[in-house]
Design an enzyme around this catalytic site. Structure first.
Site, PDB file in Angstrom:
ATOM      1  N   SER A 159       0.830  -1.203   0.000  1.00 45.71           N
ATOM      2  CA  SER A 159       0.000   0.000   0.000  1.00 45.71           C
ATOM      3  C   SER A 159       0.857   1.243   0.000  1.00 45.71           C
ATOM      4  CB  SER A 159      -0.905   0.005   1.237  1.00 45.71           C
ATOM      5  OG  SER A 159      -1.566   1.249   1.386  1.00 45.71           O
ATOM      6  N   TYR A 172      -1.473  -0.584  10.578  1.00 46.68           N
ATOM      7  CA  TYR A 172      -1.628  -1.016   9.189  1.00 46.68           C
ATOM      8  C   TYR A 172      -0.487  -0.469   8.333  1.00 46.68           C
ATOM      9  CZ  TYR A 172      -3.849  -1.796   4.637  1.00 46.68           C
ATOM     10  OH  TYR A 172      -4.128  -2.197   3.350  1.00 46.68           O
TER      11      TYR A 172
END
Length: 227
Positions: A159, A172
């Protein structure tokens, strides 16, 4: 002057590229990005295995893929469990693919968005074990199978939040940053074993999951096919 072969600009990727004869494992392939990656790989001719914690979802997908004529198998696996990961690779996948694996897609991911001061130890454990620990351990376990194929490829679904600050939660983001660095290390360390390692790290995508899934399925599939 030498002659130049004509190129058919109307040809499709499917007509120019093939994964016939190759094998692939996609974690978390019953929904979202993972589901689309399974279908893309199968469409290119690969024999694909996928896993999910949800047996009902897995059975539904298997029925759909069978109707489409895809060569896809599936098994129930909780990738946060070390014993489940061990069984998935050393028993299930190794047996299905005769001890060889061409493609490993580390796709599984989860998230809980909170301010850093509100995270509990159990939140850290869940997100870290799902997103990073599972990908790290599955790559370790898959190394002998990828090496045995003589043409191995690992793709991590990362990501942009692993590179820049995005308001999706610090845990995350940390897992994706770790994944990006792991990609660099394995790309160098395992190149001698003919194992390529890449990650794809776009931002938000439209999927069934209410979190940044990290890449489009087409980009992920193309990394496997073209690099």
């Amino acid at each position: 002057m030498g002659s130049h072969a004509e190129v058919d600009s109307s040809s499709t990727p499917e007509s120019r590229w093939s994964l016939e004869g190759t094998t692939a494992l996609v974690t978390g392939g019953t929904k979202g990005i993972g589901h689309a990656i399974v279908e893309e790989l199968a469409r290119f001719g690969a024999a694909v295995h996928t896993c999910s914690r949800n047996e009902a979802e897995l059975n539904k997908c298997m029925h759909e893929w069978e109707k489409k004529g895809f060569r896809v198998t599936g098994s129930v696996c909780d990738v946060t469990s070390p014993s489940d990961r061990q069984k998935l690779i050393t028993s299930t996948v190794s047996s299905l693919f005769d001890g060889k694996l061409n493609i490993l897609i580390n796709n599984v991911g989860t998230n809980k968005i909170k301010p850093t001061t509100e995270y509990k130890a159990e939140d850290f454990s869940l997100i870290m074990s799902t997103n990073f620990e599972s990908a790290y351990h599955l790559s370790q376990l898959s190394h002998p199978l990828l090496k045995a194929s003589s043409a191995g490829s690992i793709v991590f679904i990362s990501s942009t939040c692993g590179v820049v600050s995005i308001n999706v939660g610090s845990i995350y983001s940390a897992t994706k940053g770790a994944m990006n660095q792991l990609t660099k290390n394995l790309a160098c360390e395992w190149a001698k074993d003919n194992i390529r390692t890449n990650c794809v790290a776009p931002s938000f995508t439209t999927t069934s999951l209410a979190e940044p899934i990290s890449c489009s399925w087409h980009v992920a599939a193309c990394v496997v096919v073209f690099y």
